[in-house]
Design a protein around this motif. Structure first.
Motif, PDB file in Angstrom:
ATOM      1  N   TYR A 226      14.098   0.581   3.657  1.00 32.15           N
ATOM      2  CA  TYR A 226      12.678   0.881   3.527  1.00 32.15           C
ATOM      3  C   TYR A 226      11.865  -0.197   4.225  1.00 32.15           C
ATOM      4  O   TYR A 226      12.138  -1.393   4.071  1.00 32.15           O
ATOM      5  CB  TYR A 226      12.257   0.956   2.057  1.00 32.15           C
ATOM      6  N   GLU A 227      10.863   0.260   4.967  1.00 30.32           N
ATOM      7  CA  GLU A 227       9.930  -0.668   5.613  1.00 30.32           C
ATOM      8  C   GLU A 227       8.688  -0.814   4.744  1.00 30.32           C
ATOM      9  O   GLU A 227       7.951   0.149   4.522  1.00 30.32           O
ATOM     10  CB  GLU A 227       9.527  -0.180   7.001  1.00 30.32           C
ATOM     11  N   PHE A 228       8.465  -2.023   4.242  1.00 31.62           N
ATOM     12  CA  PHE A 228       7.288  -2.319   3.436  1.00 31.62           C
ATOM     13  C   PHE A 228       6.103  -2.553   4.380  1.00 31.62           C
ATOM     14  O   PHE A 228       6.183  -3.390   5.279  1.00 31.62           O
ATOM     15  CB  PHE A 228       7.523  -3.556   2.574  1.00 31.62           C
ATOM     16  N   LYS A 229       5.035  -1.810   4.152  1.00 33.00           N
ATOM     17  CA  LYS A 229       3.862  -1.907   5.016  1.00 33.00           C
ATOM     18  C   LYS A 229       2.639  -2.290   4.189  1.00 33.00           C
ATOM     19  O   LYS A 229       2.649  -2.213   2.956  1.00 33.00           O
ATOM     20  CB  LYS A 229       3.606  -0.568   5.716  1.00 33.00           C
ATOM     21  N   ALA A 230       1.600  -2.704   4.885  1.00 29.59           N
ATOM     22  CA  ALA A 230       0.328  -2.970   4.208  1.00 29.59           C
ATOM     23  C   ALA A 230      -0.175  -1.678   3.562  1.00 29.59           C
ATOM     24  O   ALA A 230       0.130  -0.569   4.020  1.00 29.59           O
ATOM     25  CB  ALA A 230      -0.690  -3.495   5.215  1.00 29.59           C
ATOM     26  N   LEU A 231      -0.930  -1.826   2.476  1.00 27.71           N
ATOM     27  CA  LEU A 231      -1.472  -0.651   1.795  1.00 27.71           C
ATOM     28  C   LEU A 231      -2.582  -0.015   2.626  1.00 27.71           C
ATOM     29  O   LEU A 231      -3.325  -0.695   3.329  1.00 27.71           O
ATOM     30  CB  LEU A 231      -2.034  -1.048   0.429  1.00 27.71           C
ATOM     31  N   THR A 232      -2.686   1.293   2.515  1.00 27.47           N
ATOM     32  CA  THR A 232      -3.793   1.980   3.156  1.00 27.47           C
ATOM     33  C   THR A 232      -5.104   1.457   2.576  1.00 27.47           C
ATOM     34  O   THR A 232      -5.138   0.904   1.459  1.00 27.47           O
ATOM     35  CB  THR A 232      -3.703   3.499   2.923  1.00 27.47           C
ATOM     36  N   ALA A 233      -6.186   1.632   3.308  1.00 26.65           N
ATOM     37  CA  ALA A 233      -7.494   1.156   2.844  1.00 26.65           C
ATOM     38  C   ALA A 233      -7.851   1.775   1.492  1.00 26.65           C
ATOM     39  O   ALA A 233      -8.409   1.096   0.616  1.00 26.65           O
ATOM     40  CB  ALA A 233      -8.559   1.486   3.881  1.00 26.65           C
ATOM     41  N   GLU A 234      -7.506   3.047   1.300  1.00 24.05           N
ATOM     42  CA  GLU A 234      -7.820   3.729   0.043  1.00 24.05           C
ATOM     43  C   GLU A 234      -7.112   3.056  -1.136  1.00 24.05           C
ATOM     44  O   GLU A 234      -7.731   2.760  -2.160  1.00 24.05           O
ATOM     45  CB  GLU A 234      -7.403   5.197   0.135  1.00 24.05           C
ATOM     46  N   LYS A 235      -5.819   2.798  -0.996  1.00 23.29           N
ATOM     47  CA  LYS A 235      -5.070   2.149  -2.073  1.00 23.29           C
ATOM     48  C   LYS A 235      -5.518   0.702  -2.258  1.00 23.29           C
ATOM     49  O   LYS A 235      -5.586   0.194  -3.390  1.00 23.29           O
ATOM     50  CB  LYS A 235      -3.566   2.213  -1.772  1.00 23.29           C
ATOM     51  N   ALA A 236      -5.796   0.014  -1.168  1.00 21.52           N
ATOM     52  CA  ALA A 236      -6.251  -1.375  -1.262  1.00 21.52           C
ATOM     53  C   ALA A 236      -7.557  -1.461  -2.050  1.00 21.52           C
ATOM     54  O   ALA A 236      -7.720  -2.337  -2.909  1.00 21.52           O
ATOM     55  CB  ALA A 236      -6.426  -1.957   0.137  1.00 21.52           C
ATOM     56  N   ASN A 237      -8.478  -0.553  -1.797  1.00 21.33           N
ATOM     57  CA  ASN A 237      -9.763  -0.571  -2.507  1.00 21.33           C
ATOM     58  C   ASN A 237      -9.591  -0.276  -3.997  1.00 21.33           C
ATOM     59  O   ASN A 237     -10.291  -0.848  -4.833  1.00 21.33           O
ATOM     60  CB  ASN A 237     -10.721   0.447  -1.883  1.00 21.33           C
ATOM     61  N   LEU A 238      -8.632   0.583  -4.346  1.00 17.97           N
ATOM     62  CA  LEU A 238      -8.376   0.873  -5.755  1.00 17.97           C
ATOM     63  C   LEU A 238      -7.881  -0.376  -6.483  1.00 17.97           C
ATOM     64  O   LEU A 238      -8.306  -0.662  -7.608  1.00 17.97           O
ATOM     65  CB  LEU A 238      -7.340   1.996  -5.879  1.00 17.97           C
ATOM     66  N   LEU A 239      -6.991  -1.137  -5.843  1.00 21.54           N
ATOM     67  CA  LEU A 239      -6.497  -2.373  -6.456  1.00 21.54           C
ATOM     68  C   LEU A 239      -7.604  -3.416  -6.552  1.00 21.54           C
ATOM     69  O   LEU A 239      -7.697  -4.145  -7.547  1.00 21.54           O
ATOM     70  CB  LEU A 239      -5.327  -2.933  -5.651  1.00 21.54           C
ATOM     71  N   LEU A 240      -8.429  -3.512  -5.533  1.00 24.52           N
ATOM     72  CA  LEU A 240      -9.543  -4.475  -5.562  1.00 24.52           C
ATOM     73  C   LEU A 240     -10.513  -4.155  -6.694  1.00 24.52           C
ATOM     74  O   LEU A 240     -10.978  -5.044  -7.413  1.00 24.52           O
ATOM     75  CB  LEU A 240     -10.271  -4.457  -4.213  1.00 24.52           C
ATOM     76  N   GLN A 241     -10.817  -2.867  -6.882  1.00 25.80           N
ATOM     77  CA  GLN A 241     -11.718  -2.458  -7.958  1.00 25.80           C
ATOM     78  C   GLN A 241     -11.101  -2.736  -9.323  1.00 25.80           C
ATOM     79  O   GLN A 241     -11.783  -3.148 -10.261  1.00 25.80           O
ATOM     80  CB  GLN A 241     -12.047  -0.973  -7.818  1.00 25.80           C
ATOM     81  N   GLU A 242      -9.796  -2.514  -9.436  1.00 30.42           N
ATOM     82  CA  GLU A 242      -9.095  -2.729 -10.700  1.00 30.42           C
ATOM     83  C   GLU A 242      -9.159  -4.193 -11.130  1.00 30.42           C
ATOM     84  O   GLU A 242      -9.136  -4.508 -12.318  1.00 30.42           O
ATOM     85  CB  GLU A 242      -7.640  -2.291 -10.548  1.00 30.42           C
ATOM     86  N   GLN A 243      -9.220  -5.103 -10.153  1.00 28.49           N
ATOM     87  CA  GLN A 243      -9.309  -6.537 -10.444  1.00 28.49           C
ATOM     88  C   GLN A 243     -10.748  -7.018 -10.536  1.00 28.49           C
ATOM     89  O   GLN A 243     -10.997  -8.226 -10.603  1.00 28.49           O
ATOM     90  CB  GLN A 243      -8.598  -7.321  -9.339  1.00 28.49           C
TER      91      GLN A 243
END
Length: 278
Positions: A226-243
């Motif tokens: 599996y190739e681990f990649k950076a999160l899409t902008a949509e997922k990144a924003n969800l994590l940022l909001q959660e914090q």
């Protein structure tokens, strides 16, 4: 205590002593080749108390008699795979988890991608799920895979999972030349040793998968990748909001960037104000 016929119990005859210290059992022995020792160690492992919020990994250490394990406890990471990785990750997760838990199976698993994408965090998460001994092999010791002492250690730890992080130096062939450690990995994962040791290897690296030796990617040897990649902008924003972060992004972000965004902002150079006439 009467043992009958004035005979000492077998563990005293073979000069083995146990000592309990808090949650650990320490085994002292004079001869590592005694017949009782492996049975005793297996018994102790089977009755080890599980801590629901704890996981552990075995770190290989050098002892006077050779290589041995040192258990390292850590808190199980609270990880929501759906939020922390991209949408295609769930399929890979259930596949590797199923294969790792198979008994008497050898094989290779490749986890690769740019730094900060969550490879090490995911391995820690797996440690809390897989009911097998997981052994972490430091980079320096990984250069000794072809060592006789290491072969003996692997024999004594059959059916384990061997984790080699930052494995570029081991798995990249140089000018069609394979080093002895790479040859050992090939043998462990799908060779004579593989059939007898039943060890699965998880190797992580940051280089492009095209750079690694083609033999590592052969069917039968390579069980998952599996190739681990950076999160899409949509997922990144969800994590940022959660914090409760006062940030948003229109670009992909790695987990490391998301969880350390405050530090990143702290070290950014302030913008210079223009001086003069416009």
């Amino acid at each position: 205590m009467n043992y009958g016929n004035n005979q000492e119990p077998e563990f005293l005859q073979q000069k083995i002593m146990l000592e309990q210290e808090k949650d650990e059992v320490i085994v002292y022995f004079q001869n590592e080749h005694t017949t009782l020792l492996p049975k005793l160690l297996d018994f102790i492992k089977r009755y080890r108390k599980e801590k629901p919020d704890k996981a552990y990994i075995n770190l290989i250490i050098m002892q006077p008699h050779g290589f041995d394990n040192k258990k390292i406890d850590f808190n199980k990471p609270s990880l929501d795979l759906r939020k922390s990785y991209n949408n295609d990750f769930s399929v890979f997760h259930y596949k590797i988890l199923e294969i790792l838990q198979e008994k008497d199976k050898s094989g290779l698993h490749l986890l690769y991608g740019k730094p900060g994408t969550g490879k090490s965090t995911y391995i820690r998460y797996l440690c809390g799920l897989v009911k097998k001994e997981i052994v972490f092999l430091p980079g320096q010791m990984a250069q000794n895979l072809d060592n006789i002492a290491m072969t003996k250690y692997l024999k004594d730890n059959a059916n384990c999972i061997l984790v080699i992080e930052d494995a570029e130096e081991l798995i990249v062939s140089r000018g069609q030349q394979r080093n002895s450690n790479l040859a050992m990995i090939l043998n462990i994962t799908d060779g004579i040793l593989g059939e007898s040791l039943n060890i699965q290897i998880i190797a992580t690296f940051n280089t492009n998968v095209e750079n690694i030796d083609p033999a590592l990617k052969r069917k039968g040897r390579l069980k998952s990748a599996y190739e681990f990649k950076a999160l899409t902008a949509e997922k990144a924003n969800l994590l940022l909001q959660e914090q409760n972060r006062n940030y948003s992004t229109s670009e992909e972000m790695t987990l490391a960037d998301i969880y350390n965004i405050s530090e990143e902002e702290q070290y950014k150079s302030p913008q210079r104000k223009a001086v003069g006439f416009r």
